[in-house]
Design an enzyme around this catalytic site. Structure first.
Site, PDB file in Angstrom:
ATOM      1  N   LYS A 297     -13.301   1.986 -13.116  1.00  0.00           N
ATOM      2  CA  LYS A 297     -13.662   1.105 -14.221  1.00  0.00           C
ATOM      3  C   LYS A 297     -14.616   1.860 -15.145  1.00  0.00           C
ATOM      4  O   LYS A 297     -15.831   1.863 -14.939  1.00  0.00           O
ATOM      5  CB  LYS A 297     -14.330  -0.165 -13.692  1.00  0.00           C
ATOM      6  CG  LYS A 297     -13.398  -1.091 -12.930  1.00  0.00           C
ATOM      7  CD  LYS A 297     -14.144  -2.334 -12.474  1.00  0.00           C
ATOM      8  CE  LYS A 297     -13.247  -3.265 -11.665  1.00  0.00           C
ATOM      9  NZ  LYS A 297     -12.211  -3.902 -12.477  1.00  0.00           N
ATOM     10  N   ARG A 372      -5.441  -7.820  -4.106  1.00  0.00           N
ATOM     11  CA  ARG A 372      -4.194  -8.260  -3.466  1.00  0.00           C
ATOM     12  C   ARG A 372      -3.892  -7.426  -2.220  1.00  0.00           C
ATOM     13  O   ARG A 372      -3.302  -7.914  -1.264  1.00  0.00           O
ATOM     14  CB  ARG A 372      -3.055  -8.213  -4.481  1.00  0.00           C
ATOM     15  CG  ARG A 372      -2.659  -6.837  -4.964  1.00  0.00           C
ATOM     16  CD  ARG A 372      -1.995  -6.840  -6.334  1.00  0.00           C
ATOM     17  NE  ARG A 372      -2.963  -7.168  -7.383  1.00  0.00           N
ATOM     18  CZ  ARG A 372      -2.689  -7.124  -8.693  1.00  0.00           C
ATOM     19  NH1 ARG A 372      -1.491  -6.778  -9.094  1.00  0.00           N
ATOM     20  NH2 ARG A 372      -3.612  -7.433  -9.584  1.00  0.00           N
TER      21      ARG A 372
END
Length: 533
Positions: A297, A372
């Site tokens: 990020k 996920r």
């Protein structure tokens, strides 16, 4: 050998200074007297578009004569007829818009308590009053409950403050108690339920809002063990390596587990009454810090990623509420997937192919889609347990995608069903119940395009985890992750047309949880409580 400054700083974080578990919810008492000697201020939550029961019109008119904004913006006013000589008006607004909902009462009560605290009050009396439009009575049926939840949320003290002897007194200043002025015969039951919800939300705030070291995976396990010690909830902590049990989770953890204090774990919670009529299984994303991994990020968007454990925090909080309310007919199982998505030489990378617990060949597309991965194998384990459970319902809860925030904004969580859950109206029931208590959801749908998006692009894999774009820039960016978890966990074998259909609902709470420095909301605990308890 002397410790480095970094190691010493980490050790200071890890050291238990003054454990404060569970977080305290202030007492809520009942009165019918706005000048009760036990109170030291009165907070009136009302639309102020007509008469306010319990408050003479002359008092409000006198205030409006000197402050034209009083009925719309509120304020604190001197009046000897009320406890502590303090009268605080906390307007909800007129409530005539089709978009208005019960959160107006929560917001007003929260603002009223903040004002009372600033004035030095320690035991304000809350009055929820004023007529709502006749056409909207059903919408505001739980105005008192919502107002109480809003008021109590303003009294929360963060865990870092509670455990830090160097925190200034102002940081931990809160109320001693709250009184509610009402003659409702069921008020004791209302208070008990609200306090149970707030107790759960406080746990969620602790875990989700706690910084990356205070709430590293194993420290969350310690917190939860302390929280449920001696209660009706059992706790079992699974520690890695998870290469065999949860291979997708293990990939995310591969870098972070090189640092012992960042090692992953799966925290299993269970509330098991003797004769349940249904079983709720929850899997929560507990990414204690998300660097993005190898797909880092960059550009200043990493700050605030300590809150990427909001799903695990929410289900731990819900279990706290379950423990207090102790329903006789519902068994609840929570599995918290706790892991740190670190970046380093051993970080997992895009293009790796990993076999999931269910045996599905999974190609990594983006290491910043780690949530996920952290949940899918644990969902598979929950599915295996659900096959022998009474009337099972499965859920994943996660601060999963920016797309959910882009689609629905802040303050709302997305909920979506597989075939069996859709047939049982699970998301619809959650959304209706959530809105009634001020914890609203938006219903999304898992479509054929979502399954097509993750389908194999080459013979080397069965499923592709993600593309390499941000979810907010990807069409259906919060729906296709649900399809991914269905496919990689083997839940696709338990759809509506299967021999053993299992209802499964995915909740993306990224928009509702709130980012730092806004306090963690505690969603969807109130919605789940209203739906299932």
């Amino acid at each position: 050998m002397s410790s480095s400054p970094v190691t010493m700083a980490a050790a200071a974080k890890i050291a238990k200074i003054a454990p404060s578990v569970p977080p305290t919810v202030i007492p809520v008492d009942v009165t019918t007297n706005l000048n009760d000697d036990n109170g030291d201020a009165v907070i009136v939550v009302a639309p102020f578009t007509g008469d306010v029961e319990g408050v003479p019109a002359a008092h409000i008119d006198a205030i409006a004569a000197i402050d034209a904004s009083a009925k719309s913006k509120g304020g604190l006013y001197l009046n000897e007829a009320y406890a502590g000589n303090r009268l605080i008006l906390a307007p909800t607004g007129p409530l005539t818009s089709d978009g208005d909902d019960v959160r107006s009462f929560a917001d007003a009560a929260h603002a009223g308590v903040v004002r009372a605290k600033a004035a030095g009050a320690k035991a304000p009396i809350l009055l929820v009053a004023g007529a709502v439009p006749a056409q909207r009575v059903a919408t505001f049926a739980k105005a008192v409950e919502s107002a109480l939840l809003g008021a109590l949320s303003a009294t929360y003290v963060p865990v870092e403050v509670r455990e830090d002897p160097r925190a200034p007194p102002s940081a931990s200043a809160t109320l001693d108690r709250l009184l509610i002025c009402t003659a409702r015969p069921d008020i004791a039951d209302v208070i008990g339920r609200v306090v149970a919800i707030e107790a759960g939300r406080a746990v969620s705030r602790d875990i989700c809002g706690g910084d990356p070291e205070r709430m590293a995976p194993l420290r969350v396990a310690e917190y939860v063990e302390e929280l449920f010690k001696g209660t009706n909830v059992t706790v079992a902590v699974e520690k890695g390596p998870f290469t065999e049990a949860y291979p997708l989770l293990a990939a995310v953890a591969r870098c972070s587990e090189q640092v012992p204090r960042h090692a992953p774990c799966v925290i299993n919670l269970e509330y098991a009454p003797a004769n349940p009529e249904k079983t709720l299984f929850f899997v929560g994303k507990g990414v204690t810090y998300d660097t993005g991994g190898a797909d880092v990020k960059a550009g200043g968007i990493m700050a605030g990623m300590h809150r990427d454990k909001g799903g695990a925090a929410a289900i731990a909080g819900f279990m706290r509420t379950v423990s207090i309310l102790a329903p006789a007919n519902v068994r609840v199982v929570c599995k918290m997937s706790m892991v740190r998505n670190s970046i380093g030489a051993d970080a997992y990378v895009a293009d790796e192919i990993i076999h999931s617990r269910a045996g599905v060949r999974t190609r990594v597309g983006n290491t910043d889609a780690e949530g996920r991965m952290a949940m899918a194998d644990v969902l598979c384990k929950a599915k295996e347990e659900a096959l022998s459970a009474v009337n099972p319902f499965l859920f994943t809860v996660a601060t999963l995608t920016g797309h959910a925030v882009r689609a629905y904004g802040t303050g709302y969580f997305a909920t979506m069903d597989n075939g069996p859950a859709l047939a049982a109206n699970v998301s619809a029931l959650v959304a209706t119940a959530g809105l009634s208590i001020g914890d609203p959801a938006e219903i999304s749908t898992i479509r054929r395009e979502d399954y097509a998006f993750i389908r194999s692009k080459y013979v080397t894999e069965d499923i592709v985890q993600c593309n390499n774009l941000p979810s907010s820039g990807t069409p259906r960016g919060h729906q296709f992750p649900a399809a991914f978890m269905i496919a990689t966990s083997g839940m696709d074998k338990h759809g509506l047309c299967s021999d053993k259909p299992i209802p499964y609902t995915h909740m993306d709470i990224a928009g509702a949880t709130q980012m730092w420095p806004t306090p963690v909301s505690g969603t969807p605990i109130a919605a789940l409580t209203e739906t299932f308890l």
